[in-house]
Write a protein that holds these residues in place. Structure first.
Motif, PDB file in Angstrom:
ATOM      1  N   ALA A  16       0.811  -1.223   0.000  1.00 44.02           N
ATOM      2  CA  ALA A  16       0.000   0.000   0.000  1.00 44.02           C
ATOM      3  C   ALA A  16       0.842   1.270   0.000  1.00 44.02           C
ATOM      4  O   ALA A  16       0.312   2.375   0.160  1.00 44.02           O
ATOM      5  CB  ALA A  16      -0.932   0.003   1.209  1.00 44.02           C
ATOM      6  N   PRO A  76       2.501   4.544  -1.060  1.00 46.35           N
ATOM      7  CA  PRO A  76       2.186   5.491  -2.140  1.00 46.35           C
ATOM      8  C   PRO A  76       3.324   5.577  -3.160  1.00 46.35           C
ATOM      9  O   PRO A  76       4.504   5.600  -2.784  1.00 46.35           O
ATOM     10  CB  PRO A  76       2.001   6.820  -1.405  1.00 46.35           C
ATOM     11  CG  PRO A  76       1.715   6.446   0.016  1.00 46.35           C
ATOM     12  CD  PRO A  76       2.475   5.188   0.267  1.00 46.35           C
ATOM     13  N   GLU A 115      -0.725  -1.743 -11.010  1.00 44.64           N
ATOM     14  CA  GLU A 115      -2.121  -1.513 -10.608  1.00 44.64           C
ATOM     15  C   GLU A 115      -2.907  -2.825 -10.618  1.00 44.64           C
ATOM     16  O   GLU A 115      -3.778  -3.044  -9.752  1.00 44.64           O
ATOM     17  CB  GLU A 115      -2.763  -0.481 -11.525  1.00 44.64           C
ATOM     18  CG  GLU A 115      -2.269   0.939 -11.273  1.00 44.64           C
ATOM     19  CD  GLU A 115      -2.854   1.960 -12.223  1.00 44.64           C
ATOM     20  OE1 GLU A 115      -2.852   3.160 -11.875  1.00 44.64           O
ATOM     21  OE2 GLU A 115      -3.304   1.571 -13.327  1.00 44.64           O
ATOM     22  N   HIS A 128      -1.388  -2.138  -6.496  1.00 50.59           N
ATOM     23  CA  HIS A 128      -0.593  -1.012  -6.021  1.00 50.59           C
ATOM     24  C   HIS A 128      -1.262   0.308  -6.420  1.00 50.59           C
ATOM     25  O   HIS A 128      -1.887   0.412  -7.479  1.00 50.59           O
ATOM     26  CB  HIS A 128       0.826  -1.068  -6.590  1.00 50.59           C
ATOM     27  CG  HIS A 128       1.629  -2.203  -6.039  1.00 50.59           C
ATOM     28  ND1 HIS A 128       2.267  -2.138  -4.822  1.00 50.59           N
ATOM     29  CD2 HIS A 128       1.860  -3.450  -6.521  1.00 50.59           C
ATOM     30  CE1 HIS A 128       2.890  -3.284  -4.588  1.00 50.59           C
ATOM     31  NE2 HIS A 128       2.656  -4.102  -5.600  1.00 50.59           N
ATOM     32  N   ARG A 129      -1.099   1.298  -5.547  1.00 51.73           N
ATOM     33  CA  ARG A 129      -1.698   2.615  -5.773  1.00 51.73           C
ATOM     34  C   ARG A 129      -0.671   3.520  -6.455  1.00 51.73           C
ATOM     35  O   ARG A 129       0.391   3.795  -5.885  1.00 51.73           O
ATOM     36  CB  ARG A 129      -2.124   3.207  -4.420  1.00 51.73           C
ATOM     37  CG  ARG A 129      -2.681   4.613  -4.479  1.00 51.73           C
ATOM     38  CD  ARG A 129      -3.481   4.929  -3.218  1.00 51.73           C
ATOM     39  NE  ARG A 129      -2.713   4.780  -1.994  1.00 51.73           N
ATOM     40  CZ  ARG A 129      -2.297   5.809  -1.246  1.00 51.73           C
ATOM     41  NH1 ARG A 129      -2.553   7.047  -1.620  1.00 51.73           N
ATOM     42  NH2 ARG A 129      -1.627   5.605  -0.126  1.00 51.73           N
ATOM     43  N   ASP A 179       0.114   7.223  -8.248  1.00 58.23           N
ATOM     44  CA  ASP A 179      -0.263   8.613  -8.516  1.00 58.23           C
ATOM     45  C   ASP A 179       0.457   9.021  -9.809  1.00 58.23           C
ATOM     46  O   ASP A 179       1.607   9.433  -9.785  1.00 58.23           O
ATOM     47  CB  ASP A 179       0.154   9.483  -7.328  1.00 58.23           C
ATOM     48  CG  ASP A 179      -0.371  10.903  -7.431  1.00 58.23           C
ATOM     49  OD1 ASP A 179      -1.073  11.207  -8.418  1.00 58.23           O
ATOM     50  OD2 ASP A 179      -0.070  11.707  -6.532  1.00 58.23           O
TER      51      ASP A 179
END
Length: 222
Positions: A159, A161, A186, A190-191, A193
């Protein structure tokens, strides 16, 4: 012994660390000048660590030795990957993390960052690290050793970032390669940005502003 580094502390006794890995053929001085442009005065004390990669011969550059985290063996950078070199550099990054922990900064306050080959290494090492990191910052890069990441990634950083910036006109690491890497992560949950910029293989002022905002969020979460 950890690799030699260039370091900048934004104030005495920093409580956070950003380990920033340079690209092929550069060294730790490459991104050190970004610190004054990047830092927000509201941030806690941060130690920026810019290591020098080992010198090694690079196949696509006719074997000329230069600082690199791993060899590039084909014109398509994701082909014929230098798995032993990548894994050796993962060990070097682990040693850099361990030194920050020894200096009083826990993994939860360490951000791994990198540009190009250094960004690939930030992903490779960060996703495999056994303790939770504060974040992974990926600039103009891709996911190396993609075929083993599902089995080798650490649940501790599932998790974590991830900031990912890429130039839409990048001739070195094509944006489509970055997008494929992002989509693969993804798909594993997984996150990411994700940010794109109208630029080549470089860092721009709008990207620096986005990095500043993202780091501010990380520092505020502790």
């Amino acid at each position: 012994m950890p690799l030699p580094t260039v370091e900048h502390e934004t104030r005495p006794s920093p409580t956070w660390s950003v380990i920033w890995l340079h690209g092929l053929g550069a060294d730790g001085n490459d991104f050190a000048p970004i610190v004054p442009e990047l830092v927000d005065t509201a941030w806690p004390g941060v130690r920026f660590v810019f290591p020098h990669a080992p010198v090694r011969p690079i196949t696509v550059n006719n074997g000329v030795p230069m600082r690199a985290w791993y060899d590039i063996k084909g014109l398509a950078i994701a082909d014929k990957q230098d798995a032993p070199g990548i894994r050796a550099s993962i060990g070097e990054v682990e040693a850099l993390i361990a030194r920050e922990v020894e200096r009083g900064v826990p993994p939860s306050r360490i951000v791994l960052a990198g540009f190009s080959q250094g960004g690939a290494m930030a992903l490779a090492a960060g996703l495999r690290h056994r303790e939770s990191l504060a974040g992974i910052l990926v600039l103009s890069a891709y996911l190396p050793l993609h075929d083993t990441i599902e089995a080798e990634r650490s649940g501790a950083n599932h998790a974590t970032p991830i900031f990912w910036g890429h130039g839409s006109a990048d001739p070195i690491v094509p944006m489509v390669l970055g997008e494929q890497s992002r989509q693969a992560l993804e798909a594993l949950g997984h996150r990411i940005d994700w940010h794109t910029y109208p630029m080549g293989h470089q860092v721009s002022m709008p990207e620096i502003a986005d990095i500043r905002a993202w780091l501010s969020e990380r520092f505020a979460e502790a």
